[in-house]
Design an enzyme around this catalytic site. Sequence first.
Site, mmCIF file in Angstrom:
data_model
loop_
_atom_site.group_PDB
_atom_site.id
_atom_site.type_symbol
_atom_site.label_atom_id
_atom_site.label_comp_id
_atom_site.label_asym_id
_atom_site.label_seq_id
_atom_site.Cartn_x
_atom_site.Cartn_y
_atom_site.Cartn_z
ATOM 1 C CD GLU A 1 1.155 -6.179 1.992
ATOM 2 O OE1 GLU A 1 0.832 -5.015 1.714
ATOM 3 O OE2 GLU A 1 0.726 -6.780 2.988
ATOM 4 C CG ASP B 1 -0.168 -0.022 2.520
ATOM 5 O OD1 ASP B 1 -0.443 0.841 3.364
ATOM 6 O OD2 ASP B 1 0.712 -0.890 2.716
ATOM 7 C CG ASP C 1 3.991 -15.828 -7.126
ATOM 8 O OD1 ASP C 1 3.930 -14.706 -6.592
ATOM 9 O OD2 ASP C 1 4.589 -16.053 -8.199
ATOM 10 C CG HIS D 1 -1.031 -7.338 -1.989
ATOM 11 N ND1 HIS D 1 -2.283 -7.434 -2.543
ATOM 12 C CD2 HIS D 1 -1.053 -6.230 -1.214
ATOM 13 C CE1 HIS D 1 -3.026 -6.437 -2.122
ATOM 14 N NE2 HIS D 1 -2.309 -5.693 -1.313
#
Length: 870
Positions: A734, A347, A725, A677
């Site tokens: 992540e 993020d 994955d 991610h």
Amino acid sequence: MTPSRRRLALLAAATTLALAGGTAAPAQADPPPDAPEQIDNGDFSAGVSPWFSYGTGPLAVTDGRLCATVPGGLANPWDAGIGQDGVPLLAGSEYTLGFDVAATPGTPVTAVLQLGSAPYTTYASLTATATGTAQRFEKTFTAPADNPTAQLIFQVGGSADEQTVCLDDVSLRGGEPPEPYEPDTGPRVRVNQVGYLPGGPKHATVVTEATDPLPWELRSAAGTVLATGDSTPRGVDAASGQRVHTVDFSAYRTPGAGLTLTVDGETSHPFDISGTLYDGLRADSLQFFYAQRSGIAIDGDLLGPAYARPAGHLGVAPNQGDTDVPCQPGVCDHRLDVRGGWYDAGDHGKYVVNGGIATYQLLNTFERTKTARTAGGGAGLADGTLRVPERGNGVPDILDEARWELEFLLRMQVPAGEPLAGMAHHKVHDRNWTGLPLLPHDDPQPRELHPPSTAATLNLAATAAQCARLYAPYDAAFAGRCATAARTAYAAAEANPTRYADPQDGNGGGAYSDGDVSDEFYWAAVELFLTTGEQPYLADLTASPHHTGEVFGAQGFGWGSTAALGRLDLATVPNGLPAADLARVRASVSAAADTHLATLNGQAYGLPMPGDRGSYFWGANSNIINNAVVLATAYDLTGDARYRDGAVQAMDYLLGRNALNISYVTGWGDRTARNQHSRIFANQLDPALPNPPAGSLAGGANANLEDPFAAQLLAGCAPMFCYVDDINSYATNEVAINWNSALAWIASFLADQGDAAAVPAATCTATYTNYGTWHGGTGFTAQVTIRNTGPTPVQGWTAGFAFTGDQKVREAWLARVTQAGATVTARNESYNARINPGGTVTFGFNAVTGGSANPAPGLITVNGAPCTAG
């Protein structure tokens, strides 16, 4: 690292595109009565997860319904939404979308099923007129395309009045039950796909039903048999549920490329035997941090054209920026410039507690080079070793990279004159979750400072104290800023010892809550003592229960358990701890390493982590590495090769010797993770974007399955199989700065080991004598005596050591002494070049200091070889 309640959100602009992307298919016959349900937690009996929102207030379950407050005055319906990702659709199948909805005072609500990335094609939509009384709405349609990860979004914006919108019994019935997931694990012979050090341990794991030993062959790239032997049956491995054997081919030490191991009719992925295996991984794992930088344009000439991007979060539209950030409503009245730093994980949030441990590990990677006998004086981390914009400035590149985060951490401190001055805001991130993919400069969400916390404040105190001693030889002004910030933060934490981050503060970013900060108090006191040598900090650290307690748990340490950081630094950074206490601290590291070795030897896959389900959790790969850090530190302290070999072997699991036969490090191995991610490196969703750069570590197997994609795909998995994955599995796959900082530390250690040959005996002793400070405390006089304990004369000598902080040699005698950074080099004069066996030479110097701690160096070398303390 994002917390377990992470909720992905849909960018408002993306929703706009979705509305323009198509129309719903015509209604069809109802799906059969036994059609499977595709919505996770549609009755909200399990709470909020995995639902997310954007443009609304926090989601909450009230009277069994999912409710949110939507502000009035939003221009468009898609300016606020409630949704779920990972909804599977099968082309040509009939589905019935249904939901109960109520809104007070009342507003239209549109449910949209769509592609979750550009071009955001709409598969179906249903508009309901919601009133204060809950009503049921349903629509049957035929899915026009296959999509295993569609999005369901309830658009709830566009009303002039503030609304309270509540959903219940959300359902999407149709399609087919998911087929059982069978990962492709490749050959049954599992090896470190990167390779092995010539003098180090070389182990492999074989999956087989055989109960008797099996013959094995090590072959060259050309197929020549190089070594043979028999495997050792290990029974059923608890972590994988597999019956396995192990193979030990450590006796083979000849370097080679493209080698394979054949057992039971199966041939492994290829690997190398080389003393330079990890040199590139050190650079790649550190390069990850430049790729994660906020507030700077990423130069494609440094990372590659695919990774070039404009600076993010500097206030250039559509960004609302990090240069003038307000607090959450009701938290504070000030605004801060908190630009820079590293994006935490997948993020765009920046978190002080996660940035703290990541910064510590980069700084400690460098500080280790001052005392570790194999570190070569830090040559592998010197200026020019990384592709960073600051290279060539005379400062080790790893310090340049760490400074990017340190500057951000300093900016998070509450200014003087404000309430809670000196404390650090816990985090800064978007007001609401954003979706994937999303480059930082395209993020339109407002950014907010979250309340200061004691944990964040102590992370600042600890890392700023490290900064004060490590940057002093390069930038005295910056080191002084760090010293002031560290002292101020520590005092503020003492005045506010129980300000904990709210565990419910997880909208738009992870909560990173921690209800026990005694470990952070210990760590910060240690770092301040190491930097200043002052007695109040020594008193605080020795009074802490962590000073004599167990700080090295079986499952490793991390951002929420930082006492181990203090213990490791006390054991390795030269300091004024009483001798008996220092010996006990160092012995505790060796004792923990012994425990990790026993665990490693008990695991058929050879990792220093127990095999129970509880040992496979979010980001456990970094904890595995941190246990290897303990092993490596024990080796640095003792020279016992068992510990070095344990640290070397621990990397086998990360690089392919595991049940899934995958390297968890992008670009390192024959079959590697590559779809971690990330909103930035989202190639799986948008081919125009790159995969994460080489050297990026995936979080790894997580038996808790804390994201809906993994929960649906991997239900019932054995712990080591609880990984996929796929970019949608944020709980297993992540990236995060504190995971890569652990990887960078161990990669640097491994690169320093060369071929991992036998540890040579020292042939010199060195005695360092400090004769005391001058009047006024501005300097000191010291002397070094070197004794040749070897059997042959030394013909010409160069001695080296490193100061801990701001000390600088002013003049010297009996040697030609120079200093670069903290590193002092003394070369013989013509008249004292020869040291006979049993003979000694001495040189002395005067040095100036700003009054920081001034312990004796932890390592003195002669002609590059370490001497024992005299």
